[in-house]
Design an enzyme around this catalytic site. Structure first.
Site, PDB file in Angstrom:
ATOM      1  N   LYS A  44     -62.465 -27.556  -7.508  1.00 38.88           N
ATOM      2  CA  LYS A  44     -63.295 -28.508  -6.760  1.00 38.88           C
ATOM      3  C   LYS A  44     -64.050 -29.422  -7.728  1.00 38.88           C
ATOM      4  CE  LYS A  44     -65.806 -26.506  -3.769  1.00 38.88           C
ATOM      5  NZ  LYS A  44     -66.815 -25.870  -2.899  1.00 38.88           N
ATOM      6  N   LYS A  94     -70.320 -19.395 -10.206  1.00 38.69           N
ATOM      7  CA  LYS A  94     -70.965 -19.072  -8.924  1.00 38.69           C
ATOM      8  C   LYS A  94     -71.796 -17.822  -9.127  1.00 38.69           C
ATOM      9  CE  LYS A  94     -71.148 -20.411  -4.591  1.00 38.69           C
ATOM     10  NZ  LYS A  94     -71.013 -21.744  -3.985  1.00 38.69           N
ATOM     11  N   ASP A 136     -76.553 -22.301  -2.008  1.00 39.38           N
ATOM     12  CA  ASP A 136     -75.384 -22.001  -1.164  1.00 39.38           C
ATOM     13  C   ASP A 136     -75.980 -21.272   0.043  1.00 39.38           C
ATOM     14  OD1 ASP A 136     -72.219 -21.911  -1.231  1.00 39.38           O
ATOM     15  OD2 ASP A 136     -72.800 -19.936  -0.534  1.00 39.38           O
TER      16      ASP A 136
HETATM   17  P1  NDP Z   1     -76.910 -22.047   5.071  1.00 39.98           P
HETATM   18  O1  NDP Z   1     -77.448 -20.740   4.654  1.00 39.98           O
HETATM   19  O2  NDP Z   1     -77.792 -23.237   5.076  1.00 39.98           O
HETATM   20  O3  NDP Z   1     -76.246 -21.931   6.518  1.00 39.98           O
HETATM   21  C1  NDP Z   1     -75.208 -21.048   6.764  1.00 39.98           C
HETATM   22  C2  NDP Z   1     -74.842 -21.123   8.241  1.00 39.98           C
HETATM   23  O4  NDP Z   1     -73.645 -20.389   8.455  1.00 39.98           O
HETATM   24  C3  NDP Z   1     -75.904 -20.502   9.137  1.00 39.98           C
HETATM   25  O5  NDP Z   1     -75.876 -21.129  10.391  1.00 39.98           O
HETATM   26  C4  NDP Z   1     -75.423 -19.053   9.235  1.00 39.98           C
HETATM   27  O6  NDP Z   1     -75.865 -18.377  10.390  1.00 39.98           O
HETATM   28  C5  NDP Z   1     -73.923 -19.240   9.278  1.00 39.98           C
HETATM   29  N1  NDP Z   1     -73.281 -18.061   8.676  1.00 39.98           N
HETATM   30  C6  NDP Z   1     -73.456 -17.583   7.422  1.00 39.98           C
HETATM   31  N2  NDP Z   1     -72.764 -16.456   7.232  1.00 39.98           N
HETATM   32  C7  NDP Z   1     -72.142 -16.221   8.402  1.00 39.98           C
HETATM   33  C8  NDP Z   1     -71.267 -15.204   8.846  1.00 39.98           C
HETATM   34  N3  NDP Z   1     -70.899 -14.188   8.038  1.00 39.98           N
HETATM   35  N4  NDP Z   1     -70.787 -15.286  10.120  1.00 39.98           N
HETATM   36  C9  NDP Z   1     -71.156 -16.324  10.933  1.00 39.98           C
HETATM   37  N5  NDP Z   1     -71.995 -17.302  10.566  1.00 39.98           N
HETATM   38  C10 NDP Z   1     -72.467 -17.257   9.323  1.00 39.98           C
HETATM   39  O7  NDP Z   1     -75.636 -22.297   4.103  1.00 39.98           O
HETATM   40  P2  NDP Z   1     -74.872 -23.653   3.805  1.00 39.98           P
HETATM   41  O8  NDP Z   1     -74.902 -24.540   4.983  1.00 39.98           O
HETATM   42  O9  NDP Z   1     -75.347 -24.147   2.489  1.00 39.98           O
HETATM   43  O10 NDP Z   1     -73.381 -23.118   3.554  1.00 39.98           O
HETATM   44  C11 NDP Z   1     -72.406 -23.055   4.586  1.00 39.98           C
HETATM   45  C12 NDP Z   1     -71.011 -23.025   3.963  1.00 39.98           C
HETATM   46  O11 NDP Z   1     -70.814 -24.217   3.174  1.00 39.98           O
HETATM   47  C13 NDP Z   1     -70.728 -21.866   3.010  1.00 39.98           C
HETATM   48  O12 NDP Z   1     -69.379 -21.500   3.102  1.00 39.98           O
HETATM   49  C14 NDP Z   1     -70.984 -22.481   1.640  1.00 39.98           C
HETATM   50  O13 NDP Z   1     -70.304 -21.800   0.602  1.00 39.98           O
HETATM   51  C15 NDP Z   1     -70.399 -23.864   1.864  1.00 39.98           C
HETATM   52  N6  NDP Z   1     -70.848 -24.887   0.925  1.00 39.98           N
HETATM   53  C16 NDP Z   1     -72.180 -25.190   0.775  1.00 39.98           C
HETATM   54  C17 NDP Z   1     -72.579 -26.173  -0.084  1.00 39.98           C
HETATM   55  C18 NDP Z   1     -74.004 -26.612  -0.188  1.00 39.98           C
HETATM   56  O14 NDP Z   1     -74.247 -27.641  -0.834  1.00 39.98           O
HETATM   57  N7  NDP Z   1     -74.950 -25.936   0.438  1.00 39.98           N
HETATM   58  C19 NDP Z   1     -71.600 -26.869  -0.945  1.00 39.98           C
HETATM   59  C20 NDP Z   1     -70.227 -26.561  -0.652  1.00 39.98           C
HETATM   60  C21 NDP Z   1     -69.888 -25.577   0.235  1.00 39.98           C
HETATM   61  P3  NDP Z   1     -77.013 -17.237  10.266  1.00 39.98           P
HETATM   62  O15 NDP Z   1     -78.285 -17.996  10.048  1.00 39.98           O
HETATM   63  O16 NDP Z   1     -76.942 -16.518  11.546  1.00 39.98           O
HETATM   64  O17 NDP Z   1     -76.636 -16.387   9.077  1.00 39.98           O
END
Ligand code: NDP
Length: 448
Positions: free
Chosen positions: A117, A129, A169
């Site tokens: 990436k 990571k 993350d």
């Molecule tokens: P956040 O912690 O801000 O949000 C995560 C969201 O996903 C929450 O709504 C959470 O719900 C839900 N979630 C997490 N784990 C699970 C699970 N096991 N089953 C169902 N729902 C789940 O994280 P991000 O938005 O930063 O990250 C989301 C995704 O994006 C991840 O895969 C991350 O690796 C990817 N990502 C993030 C980047 C970034 O800049 N932040 C960059 C590139 C990729 P709940 O609150 O109930 O846990």
């Protein structure tokens, strides 16, 4: 299924044997191995120099104890990880994840994907990571602070603006980065802003970093739609999750004329046929740290489905933005059957291998995470540039740079797929383009 290339199959068998029990890492490694066969035919030096065997083995893996006390004085012990995967293109770069499901296999899958990436962004960053099996849910601010301080009390030895630059993350946002940075500064007596990204705007953060992953993923889908002479205008969309990536994906889709009707958290989803009220989601999730089910208290016409599967909702564009393996083969088939024409992954590896096959066979536009969600890390690299030059850019300028980077990533993936005989297959395009860039640098650096 056995891979066509015997040598690659044998490398994969070694991965299984040497990394037992790390299912997510096996999955990520296999996907890349399945793509790179044609590259080895074109660049025999990669085979001779054992680039694949070397790239698959992290340069360094750090595992440490993180003891901390809760508000009642009770002692807890979590496990911390930092995998410094590959530094061929620059300092290790990749987020920290705080979630109870974290173990070495998750961090390695994320770190491995991050190498390719980061290469795709065209910016000088290697792949890494980290994280912890700490669960931030339900913890007070003070508990989060104590945990972050303890985590950094070990991590600081291994990071630095020229060495390794962590970011956020799942479970690590602006609040956590602030506490981590404060402790780093205290331990080192250095104001080294470039050591972490995702910082607050008052102390070296970059405008657009918060929005970058969601905006970038939406830009990527916009590019895929353009190839098909289409756009977001009037499209019905579903975005899973309601965290950082999901929120800014919804925001950009709405700006581009699409309508997001559903989002979720790990307990269930909300369906709002009038279109998700994003200000309300921001209030609930960003400011009040509540659950998504509370949305329906304020929007009576909307529906909350506890434990529901969000992919059952018919949509034209799906943007999984929660976590790994959230779309399986059945979900993918249902999405296609219900008229989905584009999938853009904000999350990392949210679709299982079976799901990916369904999307590819249906011929829909499918943007894999390592290409589609690269906007977050790209903007982190822009934050590092601003820190290095002690500058801060405007929102408009930074967003333009992000949009351009996403356009270039799309074009690179599209053209590379075509060059290697897989037109329209962004998985092959992303894996091969990222791999070649890193492999060439590794060859140049000699056997290290
Ligand atoms: P956040 O912690 O801000 O949000 C995560 C969201 O996903 C929450 O709504 C959470 O719900 C839900 N979630 C997490 N784990 C699970 C699970 N096991 N089953 C169902 N729902 C789940 O994280 P991000 O938005 O930063 O990250 C989301 C995704 O994006 C991840 O895969 C991350 O690796 C990817 N990502 C993030 C980047 C970034 O800049 N932040 C960059 C590139 C990729 P709940 O609150 O109930 O846990």
């Amino acid at each position: 299924m056995v891979m066509k290339d015997e040598k690659l199959e044998s490398i994969y068998q070694d991965v299984l044997r040497r990394n037992p029990g790390e299912a997510e890492f096996h999955q990520a490694a296999r996907e890349v191995l399945e793509s790179v066969g044609p590259v080895l035919a074109k660049y025999p030096e990669f085979r001779e120099r054992k680039i694949i065997e070397r790239i698959i083995e992290p340069e360094r893996q750090i595992i440490f104890r993180v003891p901390w006390q809760d508000d009642k004085g009770e002692v807890h012990v979590n496990r911390g990880f930092r995998v410094q995967y590959n530094s061929a293109l620059g300092p290790y770069k990749g987020g920290l994840r705080f979630h109870p499901s974290v173990y070495l296999g998750i961090i390695k899958f994320l770190g491995f994907e991050q190498i390719f990436k980061n290469a795709l962004t065209g910016l000088p960053i290697g792949g890494g990571k980290g994280g912890s099996d700490f669960d931030p849910k339900g913890k007070s601010d003070d508990e989060i602070m104590r945990f972050c301080q303890s985590f950094m009390t070990e991590l600081w030895r291994y990071i630095g603006e020229h060495t390794d630059v962590p970011a956020g993350d799942i479970g690590v946002g602006g609040r956590e980065i602030g506490y981590l940075y404060g402790q780093f500064k205290r331990l080192t007596s250095r104001y080294e802003a470039g050591v972490l990204t995702g910082k607050g705007l008052d102390y070296g953060g970059s405008l657009v970093r918060t929005e970058a992953t969601g905006y970038g993923a939406t830009f990527f889908v916009e590019e895929m739609l353009k190839v098909r002479k289409d756009s977001f205008d009037g499209k019905r969309c579903v975005v899973s999750g309601s965290g950082n990536v999901a929120i800014y994906t919804v925001e950009k889709i709405h700006q581009l004329g699409g309508k997001v009707v559903a989002c979720s958290d790990s307990n269930g989803y909300i369906l709002d046929e009038k279109g998700i009220d994003l200000e309300l989601v921001k209030q609930l999730k960003e400011r009040e740290r509540r659950r998504i089910k509370d949305y329906v208290e304020y929007r009576k016409h909307a529906r909350y489905v506890d434990g529901g599967n969000i992919w059952e909702i018919p949509c034209q564009v799906a943007m999984p933005s929660a976590t790994q393996n959230e779309i399986n083969g059945k979900d993918a088939a249902l999405l296609v059957k219900n008229g989905c024409i584009a999938v853009g992954e904000g999350a990392n590896m949210p679709t299982t291998p079976e799901g990916i096959q369904v999307f590819l066979q249906a011929g829909i536009a499918y943007g894999p995470g390592k290409a589609a969600n690269a906007g977050g890390v790209a903007t982190s690299a822009l934050e590092m540039q601003q820190n290095a030059s002690r500058d801060s850019w405007t929102f408009e300028y930074t967003e333009k740079r992000l949009a351009n980077i996403m356009k270039n990533i799309h074009q690179t993936c599209f053209e590379t797929a075509e060059e290697f005989g897989a037109k329209g297959n962004y998985v092959v395009g992303a894996n091969i383009a990222g791999f070649i860039k890193v492999a060439k640098a590794m060859v140049a650096h000699g056997l290290i």
